[in-house]
Design an enzyme around this catalytic site. Structure first.
Site, PDB file in Angstrom:
ATOM      1  N   ARG A   1      31.758  35.840  59.910  1.00 52.34           N
ATOM      2  CA  ARG A   1      31.241  34.978  60.980  1.00 52.34           C
ATOM      3  C   ARG A   1      32.210  34.967  62.154  1.00 52.34           C
ATOM      4  NH1 ARG A   1      31.375  31.514  56.381  1.00 52.34           N
ATOM      5  NH2 ARG A   1      32.990  30.280  57.411  1.00 52.34           N
TER       6      ARG A   1
ATOM      7  N   ARG B   1      35.576  18.947  54.663  1.00 51.58           N
ATOM      8  CA  ARG B   1      34.698  18.527  55.762  1.00 51.58           C
ATOM      9  C   ARG B   1      33.273  18.401  55.196  1.00 51.58           C
ATOM     10  NH1 ARG B   1      34.379  22.359  61.053  1.00 51.58           N
ATOM     11  NH2 ARG B   1      33.385  23.762  59.562  1.00 51.58           N
TER      12      ARG B   1
ATOM     13  N   HIS C   1      34.627  27.797  54.372  1.00 56.91           N
ATOM     14  CA  HIS C   1      35.272  27.876  55.686  1.00 56.91           C
ATOM     15  C   HIS C   1      36.760  27.595  55.533  1.00 56.91           C
ATOM     16  CE1 HIS C   1      35.174  28.072  60.004  1.00 56.91           C
ATOM     17  NE2 HIS C   1      35.642  26.868  60.168  1.00 56.91           N
TER      18      HIS C   1
ATOM     19  N   TYR D   1      42.445  10.657  94.743  1.00 59.51           N
ATOM     20  CA  TYR D   1      42.538   9.301  94.191  1.00 59.51           C
ATOM     21  C   TYR D   1      43.941   9.013  93.702  1.00 59.51           C
ATOM     22  CZ  TYR D   1      37.393   9.210  93.903  1.00 59.51           C
ATOM     23  OH  TYR D   1      36.056   9.230  94.168  1.00 59.51           O
TER      24      TYR D   1
ATOM     25  N   LYS E   1      26.876  28.703  68.515  1.00 65.06           N
ATOM     26  CA  LYS E   1      26.764  27.242  68.653  1.00 65.06           C
ATOM     27  C   LYS E   1      27.368  26.781  69.980  1.00 65.06           C
ATOM     28  CE  LYS E   1      31.018  26.611  66.005  1.00 65.06           C
ATOM     29  NZ  LYS E   1      31.536  26.493  64.621  1.00 65.06           N
TER      30      LYS E   1
ATOM     31  N   CYS F   1      38.856  15.329  90.887  1.00 66.79           N
ATOM     32  CA  CYS F   1      37.764  14.362  91.027  1.00 66.79           C
ATOM     33  C   CYS F   1      36.577  14.812  90.189  1.00 66.79           C
ATOM     34  CB  CYS F   1      37.333  14.251  92.489  1.00 66.79           C
ATOM     35  SG  CYS F   1      38.694  13.931  93.627  1.00 66.79           S
ATOM     36  N   MET F   2      35.508  14.024  90.196  1.00 69.90           N
ATOM     37  CA  MET F   2      34.339  14.395  89.400  1.00 69.90           C
ATOM     38  C   MET F   2      33.726  15.700  89.895  1.00 69.90           C
ATOM     39  SD  MET F   2      30.895  12.198  88.533  1.00 69.90           S
ATOM     40  CE  MET F   2      31.715  10.821  87.758  1.00 69.90           C
ATOM     41  N   ASP F   3      33.673  15.880  91.224  1.00 67.40           N
ATOM     42  CA  ASP F   3      32.948  17.022  91.789  1.00 67.40           C
ATOM     43  C   ASP F   3      33.789  17.898  92.712  1.00 67.40           C
ATOM     44  OD1 ASP F   3      30.571  15.731  90.669  1.00 67.40           O
ATOM     45  OD2 ASP F   3      30.849  14.337  92.341  1.00 67.40           O
TER      46      ASP F   3
HETATM   47  C1  LIG Z   1      32.323  27.609  64.348  1.00 69.83           C
HETATM   48  C2  LIG Z   1      32.326  28.243  63.024  1.00 69.83           C
HETATM   49  C3  LIG Z   1      32.760  29.562  62.874  1.00 69.83           C
HETATM   50  C4  LIG Z   1      33.375  30.364  63.978  1.00 69.83           C
HETATM   51  O1  LIG Z   1      34.760  30.116  64.021  1.00 69.83           O
HETATM   52  P1  LIG Z   1      35.679  30.963  65.037  1.00 69.83           P
HETATM   53  O2  LIG Z   1      37.040  30.468  64.756  1.00 69.83           O
HETATM   54  O3  LIG Z   1      35.218  30.593  66.408  1.00 69.83           O
HETATM   55  O4  LIG Z   1      35.457  32.378  64.723  1.00 69.83           O
HETATM   56  C5  LIG Z   1      32.636  30.145  61.626  1.00 69.83           C
HETATM   57  N1  LIG Z   1      32.143  29.450  60.581  1.00 69.83           N
HETATM   58  C6  LIG Z   1      31.719  28.174  60.693  1.00 69.83           C
HETATM   59  C7  LIG Z   1      31.189  27.475  59.496  1.00 69.83           C
HETATM   60  C8  LIG Z   1      31.810  27.516  61.905  1.00 69.83           C
HETATM   61  O5  LIG Z   1      31.407  26.258  62.006  1.00 69.83           O
END
Ligand SMILES: *Cc1c(COP(=O)(O)O)cnc(C)c1O
Length: 385
Positions: free
Chosen positions: A221, A137, A166, A262, A42, A310-312
């Site tokens: 995961r 969540r 999670h 700045y 992601k 700065c921005m850039d």
């Molecule tokens: C982002 C996410 C992960 C990964 O978590 P890490 O701490 O980066 O390993 C695993 N499960 C879910 C549901 C997530 O949203």
């Protein structure tokens, strides 16, 4: 560094070390040898480039790719027709059939979405049911009503391929809160099984929980650890995947009493103040909060960021680095052959986590993929793997 890649883009680039990514996945698999590995891609693979890393991950043993949104899923799907992809976040009911049409697995985590599925089960995508065991969540709470809803889905022949939860605190030394979440998850799984529902993929371990080695089930995961950032004290041996580099575009003397950038938040204290300018800034994800606080590596010496970012552009003080010169490569974070500057150093300065620094590196920064001393653009790498 091969300049044919750089000259066409910008003298700022993120090097993505493919062998380090592969090493991290192999290491993770040793901690969960009997589980399928889902690699989380992601947020553009935590800033590393999801398109490039999707096929690398699959070749390195990932069984599934995780994304947050349907948009992210479709982008990977457009390049990889057969990659198994799971959306870990919310998908609105109106988009479920689009997910199904593209063979994208969807997380089901709210009653509204479950009801939408139950209305037209014949067009449902494969689903992974999200259980809320204490993160509060998204997900179904562990109660009778939800057991019934999930059982109803199975009865209507919705393909429940997975079920997951999670953890909120798996990165902490004290794993009691995680054990509590896990026990709730396991008892809910048992109750479901008693009703004849036993999904193929059961998963709860994020990166930190993988290293704890007692939450694996049939899938794990991995996000941050795949990118080489240790999520907890148990994680040893990971190699950072991204390094951020830039070339000095100007060096000049700042007279005593003059301010830099700045607001003149840095004032030259003597006549020997030498300042180098770098061609990137907060629009590239180098956060303005780092002004006057971070430092970079010039050769093997530290140069503090001076004045507001700065921005850039941003500036560093190279008064004490006599060898500093225009065109020289500077390490912003990560590693090069002269040294290392962990991304956690930057996140600690501004009170955040490495995830946020990596995700913030904007798409304006070219990603260069390094593999066995050769360098590739994202497109070229996709063809390699
Ligand atoms: C982002 C996410 C992960 C990964 O978590 P890490 O701490 O980066 O390993 C695993 N499960 C879910 C549901 C997530 O949203």
């Amino acid at each position: 560094m091969q300049d044919f890649v750089l000259d066409s883009i910008r003298p700022v680039w993120a090097t993505i070390h493919i062998p380090n990514f592969i090493h991290n996945l192999a290491l993770l698999r040793t901690f969960a040898p009997n589980s399928a590995l889902l690699v989380v891609l992601k947020a553009n693979a935590y800033g590393h480039g999801a398109n490039a890393l999707a096929s690398v991950a699959l070749q390195a043993g990932a069984k599934m790719l995780g994304v947050a949104t349907l948009q992210e899923a479709l982008e990977i799907r457009s390049l990889f027709a057969n990659a198994p992809i799971l959306i870990l976040g919310y998908t609105q009911p109106a988009l479920l059939s689009l997910a199904a049409d593209n063979n994208i697995r969807v997380c089901i985590a709210t009653h509204e979405v479950a009801q939408a599925l139950l209305q037209s089960p014949q067009t449902a995508p494969k689903v992974h049911i999200k259980i809320d065991t204490g993160m509060h969540r998204i997900g179904f709470e562990c109660n009778e009503e939800n057991l019934e809803i999930i059982t109803e889905m199975a009865r209507k022949k919705i393909h429940i391929e997975g079920i997951f939860t999670h953890f909120a605190r798996a990165d902490e030394e004290n794993l009691v809160p995680t054990d509590t979440q896990h026990a709730l998850f396991v008892s809910f799984l048992d109750a479901l099984k008693a009703r004849g529902v036993a999904p193929r993929y059961v998963h709860c371990a994020n990166s930190a929980a993988i290293f704890a080695q007692r939450y694996a089930h049939t899938m794990v995961r991995a996000g941050i650890a795949a990118y080489g950032i240790a999520p907890c004290a148990l994680a040893q041996g990971l190699l950072p995947v991204m390094s951020l580099h830039a070339r000095i575009i100007r060096i000049h003397h700042v007279p005593k009493g003059e301010g830099v950038s700045y607001g003149a938040k840095f004032i030259a204290q003597d006549n020997y103040c030498r300042v180098a300018t770098l061609p990137f800034g907060y629009a590239d994800g180098y956060m303005r909060l780092l002004s006057n606080r971070a430092s970079m590596l010039v050769g093997n010496e530290r140069a503090p960021v001076v004045g507001n970012i700065c921005m850039d552009q941003c500036m560093i003080d190279v008064s004490n680095i006599t060898s500093a010169h225009v065109g020289q490569d500077v390490l912003v974070f990560g590693q090069n052959n002269m040294g290392a500057l962990p991304v956690s150093e930057l996140s600690e300065i501004i009170g955040t986590i490495p995830y946020e620094i990596l995700c913030a590196i904007s798409t304006r920064i070219p990603r260069i993929y390094a593999n066995n001393n050769r360098f590739y653009t994202e497109e070229q790498l996709c063809k390699q793997f």
